[in-house]
Design an enzyme around this catalytic site. Structure first.
Site, mmCIF file in Angstrom:
data_model
loop_
_atom_site.group_PDB
_atom_site.id
_atom_site.type_symbol
_atom_site.label_atom_id
_atom_site.label_comp_id
_atom_site.label_asym_id
_atom_site.label_seq_id
_atom_site.Cartn_x
_atom_site.Cartn_y
_atom_site.Cartn_z
ATOM 1 N N GLU A 60 0.820 -1.229 0.000
ATOM 2 C CA GLU A 60 0.000 0.000 0.000
ATOM 3 C C GLU A 60 0.847 1.268 0.000
ATOM 4 O OE1 GLU A 60 -0.899 -2.656 1.671
ATOM 5 O OE2 GLU A 60 -2.975 -3.011 1.079
ATOM 6 N N HIS A 129 -9.957 -5.601 11.103
ATOM 7 C CA HIS A 129 -10.676 -5.430 9.834
ATOM 8 C C HIS A 129 -12.005 -4.720 10.024
ATOM 9 C CE1 HIS A 129 -7.772 -8.131 8.015
ATOM 10 N NE2 HIS A 129 -8.320 -7.913 6.845
#
Lengths: 324, 328
Positions: A60, A129
């Site tokens: 990322e 998450h």
């Protein structure tokens, strides 16, 4: 009027914009051959090819930086984070590079980049998450932060974000991807910074965005049966912020509750609460209240997750208490 | 000192130009250090003194449409790119006439027209930005090459790995130039690098590599040129490690007590400016001519100082300007 899912609306917005402007590309993990981890980019690889729908390795920080660098020289990247949880390893590029590039260069480098992907909490995905990060990004000048709650808004706001010359944090609600709604067939955009009254009412104002809109709407239906009339302000974007829409509603109802998915401490609701007391204090009949996720990481256990998340019942209870 | 004698008049005038640029950088920074010590420059000031041959040699390998991405130690790279010292000095003074209008300061020189894509203050963060600029060149099918400077300290951050890996798998036209000055702030390389030779890390990305000493400016140019041409041919990135040394501390606030005087003196004997001057003299340039050149440059720097000092501060209305760009 077509009925589209939230994900289809996002897909349509990207496809239409990319058809018009060859400088726009989509990059991220699994956006191409896999057709998108959440299928938002379904079919786009076939349409635009590997040069414009670009799969990346898991990196990322690296591909966020690629996006920023390419935007410095005129490309208009859409960078997908599979989920915003993973954006944290790229936050240096988002804040230290993207948000400040135009400012620290004295206006030489506009940053026409969209960072988008799934955000929010729920689905028993547990602590790493399952979290809402819009408050983190809304903290930073230089970024725009957009959080659509409906397919119609998702389409119009994503188009505006892609056309904007500034770095936009476009947080999609993971829980809403399959939700359906009417989307006009004619092309349209929704200006960033324009909220919407999603429901008219007279007794209390609920200020909300993204998935939390559903808690607010559900609570309004429950309370309607008890004779309480709720007005719902959907901000749609946190930066820029439609402050006047909030104030006009509070002037009418004299009470406000902020409903958000994120944590309470230093959350965006605290900012809204401050703005209301600062600007329309004399209209208030009650301190501004907030309904947020509990101040804990998310638990996996179903009952604890339920308890941690904001809900229609918690919103309704808060309002009943305020009107007592 | 092993010296290479410029062979013909062309290589003499070339070296003379490199010498001019290196002296310009040195005198610019000496003036900046002076201004810093009397409070005219604030914040951090990281000087490039000692490393001049790396920036000058590398940038000489580029064409004007190639891109340069720099670090927080960006003065030398900007001057080597040909940016005028006036707006650079004014930027250090925080003036409206600065290259970034006073918003950037020492670590954030930017000049879009010169394809000078910034000094960047987060160690290593800019490595993937450079890959992104190279990505855009490839996307737009333009033949520009991007070079990215960073120190050996940056080679240990994740952004280095991600940037190099992405550049390698996509064969991006970028040259990564590690200016190894052997200290990441106060941490010597032997305490920070598991493998001392940073360029060896190129093997991990199946990338071309090179390793050179950074005191001979023409040698730096020649080696970087090979990598730039490789990138321009579409054959992908190169990692070049250039061994160099900063004569000052990490920044103006660092007395550099972590290294010995002997070590500093040994490196000062390899001063790239002295070396170039010696070679020019061997090539037939008279010392008086070089002295004259240095005086001319000093005059130019004095003018830059004066320009910076007498320039206005940015208007207060600028505070909120540039946070967001104008609409498309």
């Amino acid at each position: 009027m077509a009925i589209l899912t939230y994900r289809e609306a996002l897909n349509r917005a990207m496809v239409e914009e990319m058809e018009k402007d060859p400088l726009i590309y989509l990059m991220g993990e699994e956006v191409g051959h896999y057709q998108g981890a959440y299928k938002v980019s379904q079919g786009m690889l076939d349409k635009f090819g590997e040069e414009r729908v670009i799969d990346t390795p898991i990196s990322e920080n690296g591909f966020a930086g690629i996006g920023v660098g390419s935007a410095m020289v005129g490309l208009r990247p859409i960078i997908e984070f599979m989920t915003w949880n993973f954006s944290l390893v790229a936050i240096d590029q988002i804040i230290n590079s993207a948000a400040k590039m135009n400012y620290m260069s004295g206006g030489q480098f506009p940053m026409p980049i969209v960072f988008r992907g799934a955000g929010g909490a729920g689905g028993r995905l547990a602590a790493q998450h399952s979290q809402a990060f819009e408050s983190w990004y809304a903290h930073c000048p230089g970024l725009k932060v957009v959080c659509p709650a409906t397919p119609k808004d998702a389409y119009g706001l994503l188009k505006s974000s892609i056309r904007d010359n500034n770095p936009t944090i476009f947080i999609e609600s993971e829980v809403l991807y399959g939700s359906k709604g009417e989307v006009p067939e004619q092309e349209y955009t929704i200006p960033l910074g324009l909220g919407e009254i999603k429901r008219k009412g007279t007794d209390i104002t609920l200020v909300t965005w993204s998935r939390a809109l559903s808690f607010a709407e559900e609570a309004a239906i429950i309370l309607e049966k008890e004779g309480i009339s709720v007005e719902i302000v959907d901000l749609r974007s946190l930066r820029p912020l439609d402050e006047n829409l909030i104030y006009e509603s509070v002037k009418k109802t004299n009470r406000a509750v902020v409903v958000e998915e994120g944590w309470p401490v230093a959350g965006f609701g605290a900012q809204i609460s401050h703005l209301i007391q600062k600007n329309v204090f004399s209209y208030l009949d009650h301190p501004v209240e907030r309904v947020t996720q509990m101040d804990v990481p998310m638990s996996y256990a179903a009952n604890l997750e339920r308890m941690s998340l904001p809900s229609a019942n918690r919103v309704a209870d808060t309002i009943r208490e305020m009107l007592r | 000192m092993v010296s290479s004698i410029p062979k013909d008049s062309q290589s003499v005038s070339e070296l003379q130009e490199f010498y001019r640029q290196m002296v310009l950088i040195r005198k610019f920074e000496e003036a900046a250090a002076k201004a810093y010590s009397v409070g005219k420059i604030g914040g951090f000031l990281h000087l490039y003194i000692g490393q001049e041959a790396v920036g000058v040699g590398s940038i000489a390998a580029l064409t004007p449409h190639d891109y340069i991405v720099s670090t927080y130690r960006d003065h030398g790279h900007a001057l080597a790119r040909g940016l005028h010292p006036n707006p650079l000095m004014a930027e250090l003074f925080g003036k409206a006439t600065g290259i970034s209008k006073g918003n950037g300061g020492s670590m954030h020189f930017f000049d879009k027209n010169a394809h000078f894509m910034g000094g960047h203050g987060i160690v290593g963060g800019h490595i993937s930005l450079a890959a992104g600029i190279a990505f855009a060149s490839k996307y737009k099918k333009e033949d520009s090459v991007t070079i990215c400077f960073f120190g050996e300290g940056a080679a240990n951050i994740g952004s280095f790995h991600e940037g190099l890996n992405l550049a390698a798998i996509w064969k991006l036209p970028v040259v990564f130039i590690c200016e190894n000055n052997h200290y990441a702030m106060g941490t010597p390389e032997y305490r920070a690098l598991a493998v001392k030779d940073v360029s060896i890390r190129a093997h991990a990305y199946d990338m071309a590599r090179d390793h050179i000493e950074g005191d001979e400016v023409r040698k730096v140019r020649d080696h970087v040129k090979v990598a730039v041409e490789r990138a321009r041919r579409g054959e992908g990135p190169t990692l070049i490690e250039v061994s160099t040394y900063r004569f000052r501390g990490h920044s103006m606030s660092d007395p550099a007590k972590y290294r010995t005087k002997e070590e500093l003196e040994a490196y000062k004997k390899k001063d790239p400016l002295m070396r170039a001057r010696h070679e020019l003299e061997l090539g037939g340039i008279k010392p008086e001519e070089l002295d004259k050149l240095e005086i001319e440059i000093q005059t130019q720097i004095d003018e830059a100082y004066q320009f910076a000092e007498t320039s206005p501060e940015p208007p207060l209305s600028q505070l909120h300007k540039y946070v967001y760009a104008e609409d498309k």
